[in-house]
Design an enzyme around this catalytic site. Structure first.
Site, PDB file in Angstrom:
ATOM      1  N   TYR A 282       0.827  -1.201   0.000  1.00  0.00           N
ATOM      2  CA  TYR A 282       0.000   0.000   0.000  1.00  0.00           C
ATOM      3  C   TYR A 282       0.860   1.249   0.000  1.00  0.00           C
ATOM      4  CZ  TYR A 282      -4.362  -2.416   1.232  1.00  0.00           C
ATOM      5  OH  TYR A 282      -5.490  -3.197   1.228  1.00  0.00           O
TER       6      TYR A 282
ATOM      7  N   TYR B 177      -1.155  -9.847   0.845  1.00  0.00           N
ATOM      8  CA  TYR B 177      -0.065  -9.336   1.688  1.00  0.00           C
ATOM      9  C   TYR B 177      -0.193  -9.862   3.117  1.00  0.00           C
ATOM     10  CZ  TYR B 177      -3.401  -5.784   3.288  1.00  0.00           C
ATOM     11  OH  TYR B 177      -4.490  -5.142   3.791  1.00  0.00           O
TER      12      TYR B 177
ATOM     13  N   ARG C  84      -3.685 -11.499   3.968  1.00  0.00           N
ATOM     14  CA  ARG C  84      -4.963 -11.088   3.384  1.00  0.00           C
ATOM     15  C   ARG C  84      -5.090 -11.654   1.975  1.00  0.00           C
ATOM     16  NH1 ARG C  84      -8.205  -7.328   4.565  1.00  0.00           N
ATOM     17  NH2 ARG C  84      -9.582  -9.049   4.055  1.00  0.00           N
TER      18      ARG C  84
ATOM     19  N   HIS D 266      -7.678  -8.255  -2.443  1.00  0.00           N
ATOM     20  CA  HIS D 266      -8.950  -7.574  -2.198  1.00  0.00           C
ATOM     21  C   HIS D 266      -8.858  -6.109  -2.563  1.00  0.00           C
ATOM     22  CE1 HIS D 266      -6.668  -6.733   1.484  1.00  0.00           C
ATOM     23  NE2 HIS D 266      -7.376  -5.631   1.572  1.00  0.00           N
TER      24      HIS D 266
ATOM     25  N   HIS E   8     -10.870  -2.460  -1.348  1.00  0.00           N
ATOM     26  CA  HIS E   8     -11.790  -1.841  -0.385  1.00  0.00           C
ATOM     27  C   HIS E   8     -12.765  -0.941  -1.139  1.00  0.00           C
ATOM     28  CE1 HIS E   8      -9.337  -2.805   3.262  1.00  0.00           C
ATOM     29  NE2 HIS E   8      -8.352  -2.801   2.381  1.00  0.00           N
TER      30      HIS E   8
END
Lengths: 204, 244
Positions: free
Chosen positions: B110, B149, B159, B162, B164
């Site tokens: 991120y 990640y 995770r 995905h 959000h």
């Protein structure tokens, strides 16, 4: 067999996670250049009628830690108690947007809302609710956005008559929804997610 | 009754057994951030039945193109279209509402100062997008499929891939944030955040299927993700006074 009800189910909620600011407040996070400005910087524009107020606060977890990754949105009426969008009663003050997006400070966890004090809005049965600002809070560790309201501790008569506050059976919990007036036009409002002084959250 | 009045009715109550509970110890952070007292139940009021509106002037032409919206040079990774409709529980498309999304890059990193994962940033990938739904509630993004990640929950928690999502309805009480997952990802059933949800059917609605009909040959694949917001009742039988 009976007939089938043809409703869809609401999409399941998931946490906003620790990186919610990438999506919702990228400029405040330090990712400039994608959007010219972040949305929701202020719920009012210059010229809004009503009493200017500033509310500051913190969001605190069950161990007393201040959340630094909380993100809140607020929605409120204008000084006359009219909502700026789709209010069936008529047009609101054009200088009131009504909606704001607030990120807690990344270091201190303190959040701040500069706005005007809203007027009273009727409940569905016609009784007037006390002046309030609706709050929706998401964060890492919060699986479904929490809904609460900010009321004002200097509105004793309106608060006593508010049908929503009247629904809170444990009367000592009402105080968790009252912003405390600390100076003219200044209020403080902490949100406690868990524990003895836990803020009232609503299923609305 | 015109279409606009039709949108102003009370909200359907939320099915709290469908959504994840607040206290879900498998997801450790929820343990200290979950209210312990029951929610105070209300019927919706004007405060939840009204909500902010967003117009096209707030949205840039590249805002739904994450492949190019950071530097103008293409990001690295698997090019995909993410598309679908925003509907309400009555099955009607919800037009002109704001859809925002954010995600990691192709390596699972991120662009956030708190993300210290060793996978590198992509200099041409920012990671956020937004758009308004069309008259039928449809939306579309072009992006890079995000990587899985690791995260510090259990020793070896990862995770699934995905994105959000943050969605507005016509009322503030419809406000929703969620995540979509991708068809066939074996990490989905292992994830403590996915498993905050108690029912498999409520997990399944978050898994976006591959949509070859919307893929563009020699360009990008596509996944479909419909988002359903709380429904609203028509107000024929409300006891509110006329015009209130």
């Amino acid at each position: 067999m009976v007939q089938r009800l043809e409703y869809l189910k609401e999409t399941t909620s998931q946490t906003a996670g620790p990186y919610v600011h990438i999506g919702l407040t990228p400029n405040r996070l330090g990712i400039p250049g994608i959007y010219p400005v972040d949305l929701g910087l202020s719920p009012i524009s210059d010229g809004a009628m009503g009493e200017r107020i500033t509310i500051t606060g913190r969001v605190i977890d069950g161990q007393g830690m201040i959340l630094r990754d909380a993100l809140m949105e607020t929605w409120q009426a204008d000084a006359a108690g009219l909502y700026p969008v789709n209010d069936p009663r008529g047009a609101a003050d054009p200088h009131v947007i009504g909606w704001a997006r607030i990120a807690a400070d990344f270091d201190s966890g303190i959040w701040r809302l500069d706005t005007i004090k809203p007027g009273r809005v009727p409940a569905p049965d016609g009784r007037l609710m006390a002046p309030h600002i609706s709050v929706w809070l998401v964060a890492r560790g919060v699986n479904l956005g929490l809904q609460t309201r900010i009321y004002f501790d200097d509105e004793e008569a309106a608060n006593a008559a508010c049908p929503v506050l009247g629904r809170i059976e444990m009367r000592d919990r009402v105080a968790t929804l009252l912003a405390k007036r600390t100076a003219p036009g200044a209020y403080s409002f902490d949100i406690r997610l868990q524990g003895p002084d836990e803020t009232v959250f609503f299923d609305v | 009754m015109n279409a606009k009045t039709d949108h102003l009715g009370p909200l359907f109550p939320r099915d709290c057994d469908w959504h994840p509970a607040a206290y879900t110890p498998g997801y450790k952070t929820s343990m200290t951030r979950a209210p312990q007292r029951p929610l105070v139940s209300l019927g919706s009021t004007l405060s939840e039945e009204t909500g902010p509106a967003f117009g096209p002037s707030m949205i840039g032409t590249m805002d739904n193109n994450l492949v190019l919206n950071f530097t103008g040079q293409p990001a690295i990774g698997e090019r995909i279209i993410m598309h679908g409709r925003v509907l309400d529980e009555n099955g009607r498309g919800v037009p002109n509402v704001l859809v925002e999304m954010w995600q990691a890059n192709a390596g699972g990193r991120y662009r956030h100062k708190k993300d210290g994962y060793l996978a590198p940033l992509d200099p041409n990938f920012g990671g956020c997008g937004r758009t308004l739904t069309a008259q039928d509630g449809s939306y579309e993004f072009l992006t890079i499929r995000p990587g899985a990640y690791p995260w510090p929950n259990h020793v070896n928690s990862w995770r699934p891939m995905h994105i959000h999502w943050s969605v507005f309805g016509s009322g503030f009480g419809q406000r929703l944030i969620t995540q979509n997952y991708f068809e066939g990802d074996p990490l989905i059933p292992l994830c403590p955040i996915v498993n905050t949800i108690g029912q498999q059917a409520a997990i399944d609605v978050l898994v976006a299927p591959l949509d070859m009909n919307r893929a563009m040959p020699m360009n990008c694949l596509a996944y479909k993700f419909d988002i359903v917001l709380r429904g609203r009742r028509q107000s024929f039988f409300e006891n509110r006074k006329e015009g209130l």
